[in-house]
Design an enzyme around this catalytic site. Structure first.
Site, mmCIF file in Angstrom:
data_model
loop_
_atom_site.group_PDB
_atom_site.id
_atom_site.type_symbol
_atom_site.label_atom_id
_atom_site.label_comp_id
_atom_site.label_asym_id
_atom_site.label_seq_id
_atom_site.Cartn_x
_atom_site.Cartn_y
_atom_site.Cartn_z
ATOM 1 N N ASP A 105 0.791 -1.239 0.000
ATOM 2 C CA ASP A 105 0.000 0.000 0.000
ATOM 3 C C ASP A 105 0.821 1.285 0.000
ATOM 4 O O ASP A 105 0.494 2.245 0.723
ATOM 5 C CB ASP A 105 -0.985 0.002 1.172
ATOM 6 C CG ASP A 105 -1.962 -1.166 1.110
ATOM 7 O OD1 ASP A 105 -1.965 -1.869 0.084
ATOM 8 O OD2 ASP A 105 -2.695 -1.369 2.082
ATOM 9 N N VAL B 70 -1.677 -0.596 10.599
ATOM 10 C CA VAL B 70 -2.765 -1.361 9.991
ATOM 11 C C VAL B 70 -2.227 -2.286 8.898
ATOM 12 O O VAL B 70 -2.134 -3.497 9.072
ATOM 13 C CB VAL B 70 -3.852 -0.425 9.422
ATOM 14 C CG1 VAL B 70 -4.964 -1.228 8.746
ATOM 15 C CG2 VAL B 70 -4.458 0.438 10.528
ATOM 16 N N CYS B 71 -1.880 -1.706 7.767
ATOM 17 C CA CYS B 71 -1.547 -2.516 6.593
ATOM 18 C C CYS B 71 -0.257 -3.299 6.730
ATOM 19 O O CYS B 71 -0.045 -4.277 6.008
ATOM 20 C CB CYS B 71 -1.498 -1.623 5.360
ATOM 21 S SG CYS B 71 -3.052 -0.739 5.087
ATOM 22 N N LEU B 72 0.605 -2.893 7.659
ATOM 23 C CA LEU B 72 1.801 -3.678 7.960
ATOM 24 C C LEU B 72 1.558 -4.609 9.135
ATOM 25 O O LEU B 72 1.882 -5.804 9.077
ATOM 26 C CB LEU B 72 2.982 -2.760 8.252
ATOM 27 C CG LEU B 72 4.275 -3.428 8.726
ATOM 28 C CD1 LEU B 72 4.770 -4.466 7.720
ATOM 29 C CD2 LEU B 72 5.353 -2.379 8.977
#
Length: 215
Positions: free
Chosen positions: A29, A127-129
């Site tokens: 992302d 979040v995305c990690l």
């Protein structure tokens, strides 16, 4: 006695340190919409280290996986052009969910590398990690979050995310630490690959420092 020769190379697949043969790089992302909300660091500092990761992965033939969120849905745009320019042969994997490990195509791409050590970076840190890192640790992978190639919506969010991943067994690293671990010995012929990345990296870092845009 002058020391000009490298020590014997340990088994590169079973080595407990990272080697070009036992790890993969995952980038999640790195999209304009994500950058725009980060306050824990600067976009320039993040990109310096993400691009360093890309250069190192290409130099040492480490598999790279890139994922995005919401592109097919028309919500977001793709990975930053300066990152993809370093990865001309890598295809982005788009998702609808924030946790990439819940996406089948992403999971299969990671599994297809055959590597259990995953050097991973993503926006946001919290979040995305963090979410895929927790899932992957649970499933037997060893995740290495690249702490200076990521950012969160606040310093607290970023720092607590790194700590949460560490408590789950992940091992935070930095971009240049990763390169040093791959290179391992200055007397190896392949060390020139790392030197070339450093020769690119430090002038860029110095420039960012002068502009007040470095960590």
């Amino acid at each position: 006695m002058a020391k000009t020769q490298p020590e014997p190379i340990r088994d590169p697949k079973s080595d407990h340190l990272l080697t070009p043969e036992n790890c993969a790089v995952v980038l999640i992302d790195y999209q304009p919409e994500q950058y725009s909300t980060i306050t824990s660091t600067t976009k320039e500092a993040i990109n310096l280290n993400v691009i360093a990761l890309c250069k190192l992965a290409r130099a040492y033939d480490v598999p790279v996986i890139v994922s995005t969120v919401g592109v097919d849905m028309g919500v977001n745009t793709g990975t930053a052009e300066e990152i993809m320019a370093e990865l001309p042969d890598v295809k982005e994997i788009d998702r609808s969910g924030v946790n990439s490990w819940e996406d089948e195509e992403f999971r299969e791409a990671v599994k297809a590398t055959g590597r259990k050590n995953i050097v991973m970076a993503g926006l946001w840190t919290e979040v995305c990690l963090t979410f895929p890192a927790l899932d992957m640790q649970k499933e037997g992978y060893h995740v290495y979050p690249v702490a200076d190639a990521v950012g969160g919506i606040s310093h607290t969010a970023h720092n607590q995310a790194i700590e949460r991943m560490r408590q789950a067994g992940a091992t935070p690293v930095t971009a240049i630490q990763f390169g040093s671990e791959l290179m391992r010995n200055w007397a190896r012929e392949s060390s020139q690959k790392f030197r070339e990345v450093l020769q690119w990296y430090f002038p860029k870092q110095k420039e960012l420092i002068s502009q007040g845009k470095a960590d």
